[in-house]
Every structure is written in structure tokens, then in C-alpha cells.
Design a protein around this motif. Structure first.
Motif, mmCIF file in Angstrom:
data_model
loop_
_atom_site.group_PDB
_atom_site.id
_atom_site.type_symbol
_atom_site.label_atom_id
_atom_site.label_comp_id
_atom_site.label_asym_id
_atom_site.label_seq_id
_atom_site.Cartn_x
_atom_site.Cartn_y
_atom_site.Cartn_z
ATOM 1 N N UNK A 209 -9.968 8.876 -17.446
ATOM 2 C CA UNK A 209 -10.326 9.886 -18.439
ATOM 3 C C UNK A 209 -9.498 11.155 -18.281
ATOM 4 N N UNK A 210 -9.276 11.584 -17.031
ATOM 5 C CA UNK A 210 -8.430 12.756 -16.806
ATOM 6 C C UNK A 210 -6.993 12.527 -17.236
ATOM 7 N N UNK A 211 -6.475 11.326 -16.954
ATOM 8 C CA UNK A 211 -5.097 11.025 -17.382
ATOM 9 C C UNK A 211 -4.981 10.979 -18.899
ATOM 10 N N UNK A 212 -6.002 10.447 -19.568
ATOM 11 C CA UNK A 212 -5.963 10.403 -21.029
ATOM 12 C C UNK A 212 -6.037 11.810 -21.619
ATOM 13 N N UNK A 213 -6.855 12.677 -21.039
ATOM 14 C CA UNK A 213 -6.931 14.051 -21.527
ATOM 15 C C UNK A 213 -5.590 14.759 -21.385
ATOM 16 N N UNK A 214 -4.901 14.497 -20.293
ATOM 17 C CA UNK A 214 -3.579 15.103 -20.096
ATOM 18 C C UNK A 214 -2.577 14.582 -21.122
ATOM 19 N N UNK A 215 -2.656 13.279 -21.441
ATOM 20 C CA UNK A 215 -1.746 12.709 -22.440
ATOM 21 C C UNK A 215 -2.044 13.256 -23.831
ATOM 22 N N UNK A 216 -3.318 13.434 -24.146
ATOM 23 C CA UNK A 216 -3.675 13.918 -25.478
ATOM 24 C C UNK A 216 -3.216 15.361 -25.705
ATOM 25 N N UNK A 217 -3.032 16.110 -24.619
ATOM 26 C CA UNK A 217 -2.558 17.483 -24.781
ATOM 27 C C UNK A 217 -1.118 17.548 -25.283
ATOM 28 N N UNK A 218 -0.391 16.459 -25.180
ATOM 29 C CA UNK A 218 0.988 16.422 -25.679
ATOM 30 C C UNK A 218 1.061 15.949 -27.131
ATOM 31 N N UNK A 219 -0.037 15.474 -27.673
ATOM 32 C CA UNK A 219 -0.008 14.998 -29.058
ATOM 33 C C UNK A 219 0.284 16.122 -30.057
ATOM 34 N N UNK A 220 -0.309 17.324 -29.924
ATOM 35 C CA UNK A 220 0.050 18.386 -30.889
ATOM 36 C C UNK A 220 1.523 18.757 -30.841
ATOM 37 N N UNK A 221 2.134 18.700 -29.644
ATOM 38 C CA UNK A 221 3.553 19.023 -29.543
ATOM 39 C C UNK A 221 4.410 17.963 -30.227
ATOM 40 N N UNK A 222 4.041 16.676 -30.029
ATOM 41 C CA UNK A 222 4.777 15.613 -30.723
ATOM 42 C C UNK A 222 4.559 15.706 -32.232
ATOM 43 N N UNK A 223 3.357 16.070 -32.636
ATOM 44 C CA UNK A 223 3.070 16.222 -34.065
ATOM 45 C C UNK A 223 3.876 17.369 -34.673
ATOM 46 N N UNK A 224 4.117 18.405 -33.900
ATOM 47 C CA UNK A 224 4.938 19.517 -34.378
ATOM 48 C C UNK A 224 6.375 19.062 -34.629
ATOM 49 N N UNK A 225 6.900 18.232 -33.743
ATOM 50 C CA UNK A 225 8.250 17.693 -33.952
ATOM 51 C C UNK A 225 8.294 16.817 -35.206
ATOM 52 N N UNK A 226 7.219 16.074 -35.455
ATOM 53 C CA UNK A 226 7.190 15.238 -36.655
ATOM 54 C C UNK A 226 7.195 16.092 -37.916
#
Length: 392
Positions: A209-226
Motif C-alpha cells: 500500500x505504501x509503494x502504491x501511494x508513492x507511485x500514485x503521487x507521480x500520476x499528476x506529473x505524468x498527466x501534466x506531460x500528457x
């Protein structure tokens, strides 16, 4: 009394001729017998008997040697049963070990729990080591990724990370008395010093769960690039409007359907979102969203393995996964399974596999965007990440 006629053999005649020429006065035997003939005959008969005896002895020796060589090169394929004493000792040792495990479980439950964790963990780690070696060997010999099972591909992806964690602990524990210090420290910090083979169910839920939370924090940054890639598209591009609608849905926490995702597939086969045509910063954010290597070349290889893992899971049947395997598959595919039913977990995995089946090696970038398209706005993920998802 009738006289028995004796015919001189050719060899005897030859000896008689030789003796008559070499020794003057020696009669040659062509008819009747002479004294020298009798001596020569007795000599030949004795020599013949000696040769026959030597031949028999040699034959017996060779036969014994062949038997001995045969017994050495081809040992018997049966083993004699153990003696009663040995059987008694082994049975008592096994019974004592079983009794001692039950005694530890009753008297020292915490100690027994640690012992059981390391016992099962080492067994599973050794099994994964053998499986990783077999898969690697098969890949070197030209076997296709499509020929492996879901578990084999999962071990092939995860084992290199696990071995870097566990190897220092196992190596240091081999030193004298070091295991009394190393194992308690490793048990206190399993996230850093132990692999998932040694984790309990509660530890897996917490760490994953902690690793998934850390990965999800990068989703807004990837979405910004999109979004930036969308602004660089031509106004007359046929998918420019669809991508705009998709970005607005994600921004307002709406989930995308499989059909809407597959409609965007051409964008990821070429410009603007092909994995070879996006920036390095964009690649790094996608890699962190999926917990994959940061380098572009290794990212492509790891994404390809993940793609074939999805195909193998679909072939074997997603509904055949047990609860622990199902939860692990959801964590790997960016879904927090805590608090949702088994049917919802299966639905998420089915949607993920359906999209993965529709892509190929030229559209692997779409697979890297699935954490944003499929899992970013899930309620359990919003609860897990909190404010980080609202910033998208």
C-alpha cells in the motif's frame, strides 16, 4: 596281437626333419615310430596341455575382469532397506522435531512465528531462485515470452529486486553468531532487508500500500506531460478532441471505459505519445507510475514482460486467482484492493487485460498510461493518496 597303425601328424614330421638336419644321426620319421619321435610326441603333447591350461586360466581371468568392470560401470539400481535400528532412530528424530515445533508454538508463540516466517520464506526464496534460473535459461535458448506462465513471468520480473534485498542478510548470517543479530534486525525492518517471501499478510498490505501511494503521487506529473503533448497537436488532428475530453474526465475524477481508452490507441503508436517520441522527463514519470526501470531501453523491455504477464493471466483465468494472488495483481496494476469486493478487483483486472490484449509492441506506451486512465480515480486510490490525487 594286432598293431594299431599310427599316422604321423604333419607337425611331427616337420620336427623330425628339422632334428635330422640339425643333429646328424637322427632318423627321419616317415613311417614307423622311433625313440626321437616318441620324445618329440611327448614334448608336443605336454606343450599342448600347458597351452590349453594357460588359455583356460586366461579366459577365466578376462571373464572375472569383465564382470568386475561391469559391476563398477553399472551399479545395481536397488538399495537395500535400512536396518531396524536406523529406521527407529530416523522415526524418533522426525517425531521429536514435530513435537518440538508444537511445543514452541504453544510455549513461545512469537518465537515460533518468527521461526515459521523464516522457514517458509527461505523455502519460497529457493523455489523462486530455481524458477528464475529456468526462465532465464529458456529465454537464452530462444523461448518466446508467450510460452511462460503468469507465475514464471512474475518471478522473472521481481526476483532481481528481491535478491538484492535478501542476499546481504543471508551472507552476513552465515558468519559465526551473526544470525542472532541479523535476523532480529531484518524482522524489525522487513521492507528494507527482506523480500515478499518473508512478509506476513499484514506486512504485505502495509508495504504494498505504501509503494502504491508513492507511485500514485507521480500520476499528476505524468498527466501534466500528457496535457503538454495535447497542446502540441494540430487542431485538425482526428483525435485531438477525444484526448481533450479524456483529460477533462480525468481532471474531474471520472473513470474511463475500455472503449474510450482503445479509441486513443493511435496516439500511442506514433506522434505525439509513442514511447520513443516523448521526453526523458515524461519517460521517468511513467516509469515511476508503474514501478519500472527509469532508462528508456530497460523500460521498454520491462513493459513488454508486463504485457505478456497480462496475457498469461488472461489465458489462465483471472477468476482462478486466490485472494492473496488477486490482491498482489491489483497492487501491481495500480489498484488499492483494501475495502473493495472480490468482484470489483476482478473487474479492474479484466479491464486491464482487455486493453493489454489490444496493444502490441508498437503501442506499449498505452500500457504505461493505464495507471492514469484506469486506476487514477478509483475511490480506494483517492483514499490512499489523499491530497496528491486532488492536485491532478
Amino acid at each position: 596281437m594286432a598293431m594299431l597303425s599310427y599316422r604321423t601328424p604333419p607337425c611331427l614330421r616337420f620336427i623330425s626333419i628339422y632334428c635330422s638336419r640339425c643333429l646328424p644321426g637322427t632318423p627321419t620319421i616317415f613311417g614307423g615310430q622311433s625313440v626321437r619321435e616318441l620324445h618329440t610326441k611327448n614334448f608336443l603333447l605336454g606343450t599342448a596341455r600347458t597351452q590349453i591350461w594357460l588359455a583356460c586360466a586366461t579366459t577365466k581371468t578376462i571373464h572375472h575382469q569383465q564382470q568386475r568392470c561391469y559391476s563398477l560401470s553399472h551399479p545395481p539400481d536397488t538399495v537395500s532397506p535400512p536396518s531396524k535400528l536406523k529406521r527407529y532412530l530416523v522415526d524418533n528424530c522426525v517425531r521429536f522435531a514435530e513435537w518440538y515445533e508444537r511445543f514452541l508454538e504453544r510455549r513461545y508463540p512469537k518465537v515460533f512465528q518468527v521461526y515459521k516466517i523464516f522457514k517458509i520464506g527461505i523455502r519460497d526464496f529457493i523455489a523462486d531462485t530455481k524458477m528464475y534460473y529456468d526462465v532465464t535459461t529458456d529465454l537464452w535458448t530462444g523461448k518466446s515470452l508467450n510460452d511462460f506462465t503468469r507465475k514464471e513471468l512474475g518471478v522473472y520480473r521481481q526476483y532481481p529486486k528481491d535478491v538484492w534485498k535478501v542476499s546481504p542478510v543471508l551472507i552476513i548470517s552465515a558468519l559465526p553468531f551473526a544470525n542472532y543479530v541479523v535476523f532480529p534486525i531484518a524482522y524489525m525492518y522487513p521492507k528494507w532487508f527482506l523480500s515478499p517471501q518473508f512478509w506476513t499478510s499484514e506486512q504485505k498490505e502495509t508495504i504494498w500500500g505504501g509503494q502504491l501511494a508513492k507511485r500514485l503521487r507521480h500520476c499528476p506529473l505524468a498527466l501534466r506531460h500528457l496535457r503538454v503533448r495535447h497542446t502540441h497537436m494540430d487542431d485538425d488532428h482526428p483525435l485531438q478532441e477525444k484526448l481533450k475530453v479524456t483529460l477533462n474526465k480525468i481532471r474531474h475524477f471520472q473513470n474511463l471505459s475500455v472503449a474510450e481508452i482503445l479509441d486513443l490507441k493511435p496516439l500511442f503508436e506514433d506522434y505525439p505519445c509513442h514511447i520513443e517520441k516523448i521526453s526523458i522527463a515524461y519517460v521517468r514519470q511513467l516509469a515511476k507510475c508503474n514501478n519500472l526501470p527509469l532508462r528508456r531501453s530497460k523500460l521498454i523491455d520491462s513493459t513488454l514482460v508486463a504485457h505478456y504477464t497480462d496475457l498469461a493471466m488472461g489465458r489462465e483465468g483471472i477468476e482462478n486467482l486466490n485472494d492473496e494472488e488477486l490482491a498482489k495483481a491489483c497492487y501491481e496494476r495500480s489498484l488499492n484492493p483494501v475495502g473493495i469486493s472480490r468482484e470489483e478487483q476482478l473487474r479492474h483486472l479484466c479491464d486491464w487485460v482487455e486493453v493489454s490484449r489490444a496493444i502490441d509492441e508498437n503501442s506499449l506506451s498505452l500500457l504505461l498510461h493505464l495507471p492514469i486512465f484506469l486506476a487514477y480515480n478509483k475511490p480506494t486510490n483517492r483514499q490512499l493518496s489523499g491530497r496528491s490525487l486532488q492536485s491532478g
